[in-house]
Every structure is written in structure tokens, then in C-alpha cells.
Write a protein that holds these residues in place. Structure first.
Motif, PDB file in Angstrom:
ATOM      1  N   ASP A 148       0.888  -1.179   0.000  1.00  0.00           N
ATOM      2  CA  ASP A 148       0.000   0.000   0.000  1.00  0.00           C
ATOM      3  C   ASP A 148       0.919   1.221   0.000  1.00  0.00           C
ATOM      4  O   ASP A 148       1.437   1.619   1.060  1.00  0.00           O
ATOM      5  N   PRO A 149       1.182   1.824  -1.191  1.00  0.00           N
ATOM      6  CA  PRO A 149       2.191   2.906  -1.251  1.00  0.00           C
ATOM      7  C   PRO A 149       1.917   4.069  -0.291  1.00  0.00           C
ATOM      8  O   PRO A 149       2.856   4.541   0.369  1.00  0.00           O
ATOM      9  N   PRO A 150       0.680   4.615  -0.181  1.00  0.00           N
ATOM     10  CA  PRO A 150       0.487   5.749   0.751  1.00  0.00           C
ATOM     11  C   PRO A 150       0.858   5.405   2.192  1.00  0.00           C
ATOM     12  O   PRO A 150       1.516   6.180   2.879  1.00  0.00           O
ATOM     13  N   LEU A 151       0.469   4.230   2.642  1.00  0.00           N
ATOM     14  CA  LEU A 151       0.779   3.839   4.015  1.00  0.00           C
ATOM     15  C   LEU A 151       2.273   3.620   4.200  1.00  0.00           C
ATOM     16  O   LEU A 151       2.845   3.945   5.246  1.00  0.00           O
ATOM     17  N   ALA A 152       2.933   3.085   3.160  1.00  0.00           N
ATOM     18  CA  ALA A 152       4.388   2.902   3.241  1.00  0.00           C
ATOM     19  C   ALA A 152       5.098   4.244   3.328  1.00  0.00           C
ATOM     20  O   ALA A 152       6.092   4.425   4.082  1.00  0.00           O
ATOM     21  N   LEU A 153       4.580   5.230   2.530  1.00  0.00           N
ATOM     22  CA  LEU A 153       5.180   6.583   2.610  1.00  0.00           C
ATOM     23  C   LEU A 153       4.945   7.217   3.981  1.00  0.00           C
ATOM     24  O   LEU A 153       5.833   7.880   4.529  1.00  0.00           O
ATOM     25  N   ILE A 154       3.766   7.015   4.511  1.00  0.00           N
ATOM     26  CA  ILE A 154       3.469   7.562   5.863  1.00  0.00           C
ATOM     27  C   ILE A 154       4.412   6.951   6.892  1.00  0.00           C
ATOM     28  O   ILE A 154       4.956   7.632   7.776  1.00  0.00           O
ATOM     29  N   ALA A 155       4.621   5.636   6.802  1.00  0.00           N
ATOM     30  CA  ALA A 155       5.535   4.957   7.734  1.00  0.00           C
ATOM     31  C   ALA A 155       6.943   5.534   7.626  1.00  0.00           C
ATOM     32  O   ALA A 155       7.623   5.783   8.626  1.00  0.00           O
ATOM     33  N   THR A 156       7.392   5.749   6.378  1.00  0.00           N
ATOM     34  CA  THR A 156       8.738   6.304   6.175  1.00  0.00           C
ATOM     35  C   THR A 156       8.823   7.725   6.728  1.00  0.00           C
ATOM     36  O   THR A 156       9.817   8.100   7.390  1.00  0.00           O
ATOM     37  N   ALA A 157       7.784   8.526   6.473  1.00  0.00           N
ATOM     38  CA  ALA A 157       7.796   9.915   6.961  1.00  0.00           C
ATOM     39  C   ALA A 157       7.824   9.970   8.488  1.00  0.00           C
ATOM     40  O   ALA A 157       8.548  10.768   9.093  1.00  0.00           O
ATOM     41  N   ILE A 158       7.015   9.099   9.107  1.00  0.00           N
ATOM     42  CA  ILE A 158       6.992   9.070  10.572  1.00  0.00           C
ATOM     43  C   ILE A 158       8.358   8.660  11.119  1.00  0.00           C
ATOM     44  O   ILE A 158       8.897   9.245  12.065  1.00  0.00           O
ATOM     45  N   GLY A 159       8.929   7.647  10.479  1.00  0.00           N
ATOM     46  CA  GLY A 159      10.256   7.210  10.950  1.00  0.00           C
ATOM     47  C   GLY A 159      11.301   8.296  10.824  1.00  0.00           C
ATOM     48  O   GLY A 159      12.106   8.522  11.744  1.00  0.00           O
ATOM     49  N   CYS A 160      11.332   9.002   9.677  1.00  0.00           N
ATOM     50  CA  CYS A 160      12.332  10.066   9.483  1.00  0.00           C
ATOM     51  C   CYS A 160      12.078  11.247  10.421  1.00  0.00           C
ATOM     52  O   CYS A 160      13.015  11.816  11.014  1.00  0.00           O
ATOM     53  N   GLY A 161      10.792  11.644  10.533  1.00  0.00           N
ATOM     54  CA  GLY A 161      10.479  12.807  11.387  1.00  0.00           C
ATOM     55  C   GLY A 161      10.818  12.569  12.838  1.00  0.00           C
ATOM     56  O   GLY A 161      11.448  13.401  13.499  1.00  0.00           O
ATOM     57  N   LEU A 162      10.404  11.419  13.382  1.00  0.00           N
ATOM     58  CA  LEU A 162      10.703  11.133  14.788  1.00  0.00           C
ATOM     59  C   LEU A 162      12.194  10.948  15.026  1.00  0.00           C
ATOM     60  O   LEU A 162      12.725  11.297  16.090  1.00  0.00           O
ATOM     61  N   SER A 163      12.906  10.395  14.046  1.00  0.00           N
ATOM     62  CA  SER A 163      14.365  10.252  14.193  1.00  0.00           C
ATOM     63  C   SER A 163      15.034  11.620  14.287  1.00  0.00           C
ATOM     64  O   SER A 163      15.942  11.845  15.117  1.00  0.00           O
ATOM     65  N   GLY A 164      14.601  12.543  13.399  1.00  0.00           N
ATOM     66  CA  GLY A 164      15.166  13.897  13.482  1.00  0.00           C
ATOM     67  C   GLY A 164      14.873  14.560  14.815  1.00  0.00           C
ATOM     68  O   GLY A 164      15.741  15.194  15.438  1.00  0.00           O
TER      69      GLY A 164
END
Length: 824
Positions: A148-164
Motif C-alpha cells: 500500500d504505497p500511501p501507508l508505506a510513505l506515511i511509515a517512512t515519513a513518521i520514521g524520518c520525522g521522529l528520528s530527526g
């Protein structure tokens, strides 16, 4: 969102989620702890960077595959080894890049550090995503994943944002609380990305792959995860141990620095002490010796650096001392070790320095010894002792030291026999020097007198008793004492040079002999004083040896003084009044109050006898107050035009409350202040001009009139008139008595009358006894007159007829003139 919840609840074993979160948090915390050591720098920073990167990457990888171990897509799952290992390498590499970037910004602060941390966090977040998708790619199962591309992008965004966000929080603080917060956020980034990405994937079975090669078994994967966690925990233990060691080392370093600073401070304090200090241990070795001790004791620095025994120090002092003299007590003290406990003593060094040595014992048998230079203190004490026994002005022995010499001489006479003499000396005319030339000239004169006496007495003791009184102690007999007295009197026949002035003073001497006139100091003092009193009474500039009749005279004076005190207490004195009349008309203007004493057994005692006695004994103050009070009480009953004149003694001016006393008397008696006239002599002002002028101004401010008595007989009458505006001045009777006899007397009286008119002062002529004197004074416009011509001092009742009708007093002068002619 529903898909994400379904993935967690339906496709994962329940215990896997908290386990994965716990492992993730521990690995993140350890990684951040190790990264913090990287940013502190040092030679081991690269090793710590690798350890931090491995801990972060292995933690991310372990979290992912723990989750995968609990993942149940409904088919058999296996893992490809190469891809799985590649995912681990990607995670470690991403962490290495992120932490390297953090190390590059190093000491950056504020906004720069936050931006760098945010970028590093994005890199780490991307690495987490890459690792996750590689890990999914390495999964082997009979089917394939649909995304599911939108959900995969959301997961990636959450991971990058929280890491920063996690790394921004991490770089802003270095304490454990901040580190725990950052680890929690980073755990949310890893776990959130994993589970949302897993929710974005869906397994589609493929019958063609019903029995694929599953590759790496689940058990092997679990073992790998366990190894990774063991490594991470090992890194954590190592970091914590090193932190603990670093804390201990830092504490030890701080303690060492503090100890060195305290030691340095102690050394500076000891070296800056005014006291020398030596500390000796129980074995007798010198452990501490400050710079002051080296200086005070002249100790070689090299000797003290070697840590000698204290006995060696003392022997060094003994050798140094014996170069000048031998001191057996000091030698004995050294041989004993010089270590008396709790002892204070003094030692004088060969260079004259006096040391106070104080010893304080220590528990180990040693002691602390301080050395204080008390040379100045001892000199000051000696000077104080000398000043306590010597006169400051002249340097002669004072009364106390003279008494010691006299007591010693009398004791020697009592034991060995022999004779001695005490001479009391008093300067004639010294008061006039003080009054005319000032106290500085008087002090210079006293120093010159002391020098003359010192040189003339020889072996005798000369002392200053106070003021212009001196004493001499001789060891000879009567003839020796008389010879010395005559020599001293002759010595002062020639004037003394005081500065640029020649001052003439005389000397009166009283002599008392020991043991002839007494065997005690008090007896000799009293009898020498009586002899001096007789010498001054019989013309001054002479000497007298004590005789028994002087004791009788002194006893008579003592009895008379006692009777005078009793007369004052019993109100047994009385006042006589002498009229004062207007110079032109002869009208009565007032009376002068004069004190009289009728003794119960001796009859009338002249004022010339008891008034000087009252002055000497201090009774004059009480006597003067009584006269003032009685005169004002009597005058208050007279006609309002009549005034009363009262004499004030110089001793009364020593009372600072004299104006208040006068004001109180006026208030009690009801006499108007302008009817009271106070007569003062010039000596009142000369003795202490500033104080006397202040008192006179206050009296005049009350409305009381002030008159100068005996004008023309003092030292500086014109200066006195200029200093204070008197209301009147009285021409002394000695000038009035010479009118018609001595032409110069007439010139003086005319000058005084002219001076009074110029200064706008009233003038009273006293001692008018003849009609010729009255006519002269009236022709010269004398304001007021007083004398036997107008009436003798009598009780006020003798003048009762004139008190209410003072205008009848104009008959006083004609009657007195007629009586004088009849007598002639």
C-alpha cells in the motif's frame, strides 16, 4: 488506520510488540550514550563512533526481526541470509553516517546544532526505512508481498520525522533525563516505521511457490538477534563502567586539585604569618617550618629542607648564641630538648630581638611551637611602665616613683641609721607666666626648671609632683638640706631663657628632715608642705625648715576650716551691706553685699582670714551660693529702684551650671534680673577665657548686670574689656586712696573714667573716704561711688529708713562730710 491496527492485533503475536519496544529502547539509549562520548572527543572517539553506530544499527535490525519473528501472515516464512545481513549493514551504515555528522558539528550550539541534528535524524530515518524494506525483501515465503504505497510513505515519513526530533533533543542536553527522552522518541520512530510498514504489506500466496527454499531458519535468526543484544548490552556495560571510572577519576582529580590548592594556600598562609611556626612530630623531626621561623631564628634553608631533628635546630641556635655570650639556662633548656609542653616563655636573641615562644602539645607526642617577635611590645610596655612612674612633661620621677625612693630611704635609715631630707619646691610667679604668655611658655619654663634642678641636686632625687610643685630627696643632714635649698633659691635669682624670652621666677622651699620630723612618708610630706606654706606666707623666695609651731598653725587652720563648714551648715554667717550712691546727686542706687562671720568663741573673724581659707579648701563655692541666695532674698524686699552687687569667686566659674544656679536663685527669691549685679575679677576670665566668656554671656542674656571688680590691678585689663562688654567697671580703692596725694593717681583715675565713657560702661569708684575724693570724682563725672564716706558695711537693718525712700539717701553725703570734719 484500520489496517495498521489489524496488523498489530491479528498478524503479530502479543508478546512480540513490548519485547521489540524494550529491545529497541535499550539499544537506542546505549547508542546515544556512546555517541555522547564521541562528541567529547579524544583519541578513542573513532572506536566509540563505531560502537555507537553498531549499537544503533543492530538495535534497529533486532527490533525489526523480533517483530518479524512474531509476524504470522498465514504462510510459512523464511529469510534469505545475504539480504538479511545486507539489511544489518545498511542500518549500521546509516547510523554511522548520522553520528559522524553529529561529530562533525561537534561544539556547535543553538540553531546550528539543531539543524545538524535534524539532518542526521533524517539520514538515520532513511536508513531505518531502507533496512526495513531490505529485511522484507529477504523474507522467503510461498507467495509475494503486495504494498500500500500511501501507508508505506506515511511509515517512512513518521520514521524520518521522529528520528530527526530524537537527535535534536539529544544534542540539546547531556544529562540522563534528556538521553532517556531522546531514546524514547527514537524507539517510537523505529517501531512506528516497522509496524506501519508491515501494515502496508500484504502477502499474496502463489501456488507456484508452494515449497520454496526458506533459507535462514527462524531459530538461527533468533540466535542472531540474541548475539546482537548481547553485544549491545556489552557496549552499554562498558560505557557505564567507563563513565563510572571517569566520574571517579574526575572526583579524584578534583580532590587532588583541591588538596594541592589547600596545600598551596596553607603554605602561603604559613609563610605570611607574623609568627614563626615549627611543627615537630613524635619522633622529634621537623615537619613544618615557615619562612617567618627561618627569619626569626636565622635558620639555614638547606638545613630545614633536609627535615632535621628539633634538637639539631636548637644546637644550631646554641652555637649561634655562644658567639656572643654563654647562657647556662638556655643551654640547659636545649639539652632537655626544649620541648616543655604547654609552656610559654621569652628569649632574647643576640641581636636584641625578644621572642615569645609558645608550645602546644600534639597527641602523637610531638608539638607545635610558635615564635612571636615581641620586641616592640616589650619596648612599649617598658615605655608605659616608665611613663607611669615619670612625669611626661619634664621626664622627672612622678609622685609615685618619688614615694618609692622615699620609702626605700626611710627603710634604709631604720636599718642602718643616717639622715635624709625632703624638700618641697614651689615656683613663685608661675601663674603670671601662664596667664600672660600662655600655657606653652609655661610648659617650656617647667622643662627649663627641671633641667636646672637636675643639675643642681647631684645625687639627690628630683621629682615633679604636679603643676609648678617639685620635690627633692636628699640623703644628708640639716646643714646639707639648707645648703641645697639656698643653692636652689640662688639658682633662680637669674632669669631663665625660654625660647627668645627671659622669664623671671622665684623659688620657695619647705624642708622636712628624717628621722627628726618623722619616720613615715606621709608625715614628711605633710611637714615639708607646711614648711613650704610658711615660706610662701613669709615673703616667698626663701626656705623654711619645719618647726613644731607649724603643726599648731596647721591644726588651727584645720579647726577653722571645720568651724567654717559648720557655720555654713548652721546658717551662722551673715551679710553686711555697703551703700553705693549716684556720683552726681548722692542718691542711693544700691548696696554691695559683703559676708561676715561671728565665731561663737573667737568673735569676729575678718573676711581676709576665712575667705582665702574657703578658696583653698573649695568651701568658696558653697559660701558664694549662700551669699548670692541671701543677698537676692533680701534685695527682693527693697524699693524697686535699688540694686544689689554680689562678688563671684573664680572657683564658682568652674561650675558649668553657674548660669542655671543664678537663674534658679532669681526665680526662688523673685528678684528681677536687672537688679542683680555680679562683680568678677579679671582672673576669672584670664584662667579660662573661652569658658568664662561663655558663662558671662549666658548670665547677661538673662538680664543680669556684670561688673569688673578691681580694674587696673590685673595683667591685661584692656584686653579683658575688649573680650567681653561689661556693664560696669570698678576703680580699685588703691587708686582712689592716692587722690590728692599722688598726682599720677589722678591721671590714672581720669583715664579710667574717660575709658568708661568711650566704651559706654558705667564706672564705680570704691574706697571713697573723704569729701575731697568725692568732689574730684564728681567733677570728673564718675557714675557711682562707694566707701566709708557714704557708709560702712553694716547689717541691712541699719539702713532700713532708706530702703523704701532711697531719695533720702542724698543726705548721706552731707552727714558723712560733717562727721569727717568733726572728727578732724
Amino acid at each position: 488506520m484500520y489496517r495498521a491496527l489489524a496488523c498489530l492485533t491479528d498478524e503479530h503475536t502479543p508478546w512480540v510488540v513490548p519485547l521489540a519496544a524494550c529491545v529497541c529502547w535499550i539499544s537506542c539509549y546505549v547508542a546515544l550514550l556512546l555517541e555522547q562520548r564521541v562528541r567529547k572527543g579524544g583519541a578513542s572517539a573513532p572506536a566509540w563512533l563505531l560502537a555507537a553506530s553498531f549499537s544503533a544499527g543492530a538495535g534497529i535490525w533486532s527490533t525489526h526481526f523480533i517483530g518479524m519473528l512474531g509476524y504470522d501472515p498465514g504462510v510459512v516464512v523464511g529469510y534469505e541470509m545475504a539480504t538479511t545481513l545486507l539489511s544489518l549493514i545498511v542500518a549500521v551504515a546509516a547510523a554511522l553516517v548520522a553520528f559522524t555528522l553529529l561529530r562533525a558539528v561537534g561544539r556547535a550550539t543553538g540553531r546550528d546544532a539543531s539543524w545538524a541534528a535534524a539532518i542526521a535524524g533524517l539520514i538515520l530515518g532513511c536508513g531505518i526505512a531502507c533496512m526495513h524494506f531490505l529485511g522484507i525483501a529477504g523474507v522467503v515465503l510461498p507467495g509475494r508481498f503486495a504494498w500500500d504505497p500511501p501507508l508505506a510513505l506515511i511509515a517512512t515519513a513518521i520514521g524520518c520525522g521522529l528520528s530527526g526530533a530524537a537527535l535534536v533533543v539529544h544534542v540539546r542536553g547531556g544529562d540522563a533525563k534528556t538521553r532517556m527522552t531522546a531514546a524514547t522518541i527514537l524507539t517510537a520512530a523505529i517501531a512506528g516505521l516497522h509496524f506501519l510498514a508491515m501494515a502496508a504489506a500484504r502477502v499474496i500466496p502463489d501456488p507456484m511457490l508452494a515449497n520454496p527454499d526458506l533459507g535462514l531458519a527462524r531459530g538461527a535468526l533468533a540466535g542472531g538477534i540474541a548475539v546482537m543484544m548481547a553485544v549491545i548490552l556489552a557496549f552499554a556495560a562498558l560505557a557505564l563502567m567507563l563513565d563510572h571510572l571517569r566520574t571517579i577519576n574526575a572526583a579524584l582529580a578534583r580532590q587532588g586539585r583541591a588538596l594541592r590548592e589547600k596545600t598551596l594556600l596553607l603554605d602561603m598562609t604559613l609563610d605570611s604569618m607574623d609568627q614563626g611556626l615549627i611543627m615537630v612530630d613524635g619522633g622529634g623531626l621537623v615537619q613544618v617550618c615557615n619562612e617567618r621561623a627561618l627569619a626569626l631564628l636565622d635558620l639555614p634553608r638547606a638545613m630545614m629542607l633536609a627535615g632535621p631533628s628539633y634538637k639539631a635546630v636548637l644546637r644550631h641556635q646554641l652555637r649561634h648564641r655562644e658567639r656572643n655570650r654563654t647562657d647556662h639556662s638556655y643551654r640547659d633548656w636545649i639539652e632537655r630538648g626544649g620541648s616543655e609542653q604547654a609552656h610559654v616563655h621569652e628569649r632574647v636573641r643576640p641581636n636584641g630581638v625578644v621572642l615569645e615562644i609558645r608550645t602546644v602539645p600534639l597527641q602523637d607526642g610531638g608539638f607545635v611551637r610558635t615564635f612571636t617577635n615581641i620586641t616592640q611590645r616589650k619596648a612599649a610596655e617598658a615605655e608605659v611602665a616608665r611613663l607611669a612612674r615619670h612625669d611626661i612633661l619634664t621626664g622627672l620621677p612622678n609622685r609615685g616613683l618619688f614615694r618609692e625612693y622615699l620609702d626605700a630611704r626611710l627603710a634604709d635609715i631604720a636599718v642602718r641609721g643616717g639622715t635624709g631630707a625632703v624638700l618641697y619646691l614651689d615656683l613663685d610667679g608661675f601663674k603670671g607666666v601662664n596667664d600672660t604668655l600662655g600655657h606653652q611658655a609655661g610648659d617650656d619654663l617647667l622643662r627649663s626648671v627641671a633641667d636646672r634642678l637636675r643639675s643642681a641636686v647631684g645625687d639627690g632625687v628630683v621629682a615633679r609632683l604636679g603643676g609648678d610643685e617639685f620635690a627633692v630627696l636628699l640623703s644628708g643632714d640639716r646643714q646639707d638640706a639648707i645648703a641645697i635649698a639656698e643653692g636652689l633659691i640662688n639658682l633662680f635669682e637669674a632669669p631663665l631663657w625660654v625660647g627668645a624670652q627671659r622669664i623671671a621666677v622665684g623659688l620657695s622651699v619647705g624642708i622636712a628632715l628624717a628621722p627628726e620630723h618623722g619616720a613615715s612618708a606621709e608625715c614628711l610630706y605633710r611637714r615639708a608642705d607646711l614648711a613650704l606654706y610658711r615660706a610662701k606666707a613669709e615673703g616667698r623666695g626663701t626656705f623654711r625648715v619645719f618647726a613644731s609651731d607649724m603643726d599648731e598653725e596647721a591644726e588651727a587652720r584645720r579647726v577653722l576650716e571645720s568651724d567654717l563648714r559648720q557655720a555654713l551648715a548652721d546658717n551662722a554667717l551673715s551679710l553686711h551691706y555697703q551703700p553705693q550712691v549716684d556720683g552726681a546727686s548722692g542718691v542711693l542706687v544700691g548696696f554691695e553685699a559683703l559676708v561676715r562671720w561671728t565665731h561663737p568663741t573667737r568673735g569676729q573673724i575678718p573676711p581676709s582670714v576665712f575667705v582665702p581659707l574657703a578658696e583653698e579648701t573649695g568651701l568658696i563655692i558653697a559660701l558664694g551660693d549662700w551669699v548670692l541666695r541671701e543677698a537676692c532674698r533680701e534685695a527682693a524686699t527693697w524699693a524697686p529702684s535699688l540694686k544689689v552687687a554680689v562678688n563671684l569667686s573664680p572657683r564658682q566659674f568652674q561650675k558649668p551650671d553657674l548660669p542655671e544656679t543664678v537663674l534658679a536663685v532669681l526665680a526662688q527669691t523673685g528678684l528681677s534680673p536687672d537688679r542683680l549685679e555680679l562683680e568678677v575679677t579679671e582672673s576669672v576670665i584670664i584662667n579660662d577665657m573661652e569658658r568664662a566668656i561663655s558663662i558671662l554671656r549666658r548670665l547677661k542674656g538673662f538680664g543680669v548686670r556684670i561688673s569688673m571688680d578691681d580694674f587696673g590691678t590685673g595683667y591685661a585689663s584692656l584686653a579683658t574689656l575688649q573680650a567681653f562688654p561689661f556693664d560696669k567697671m570698678k576703680i580699685d580703692r588703691s587708686f582712689v586712696a592716692q587722690l590728692g596725694v599722688d598726682p599720677q593717681a589722678a591721671v590714672i583715675v581720669r583715664a579710667v573714667l574717660s575709658l568708661g565713657r568711650s566704651l559706654r560702661m558705667g564706672v564705680v569708684a570704691e574706697g571713697v573716704e573723704t569729701a575731697a575724693q568725692r568732689r574730684f570724682l564728681a567733677d570728673e563725672a564718675c557714675g557711682e561711688m562707694q566707701g566709708y564716706l557714704f557708709g560702712k558695711p553694716r547689717p541691712i537693718d541699719d539702713y532700713a529708713a532708706m530702703l523704701r525712700l532711697p531719695e533720702r539717701s542724698e543726705e548721706i553725703a552731707p552727714r558723712a562730710v560733717r562727721a569727717a570734719r568733726a572728727t578732724a
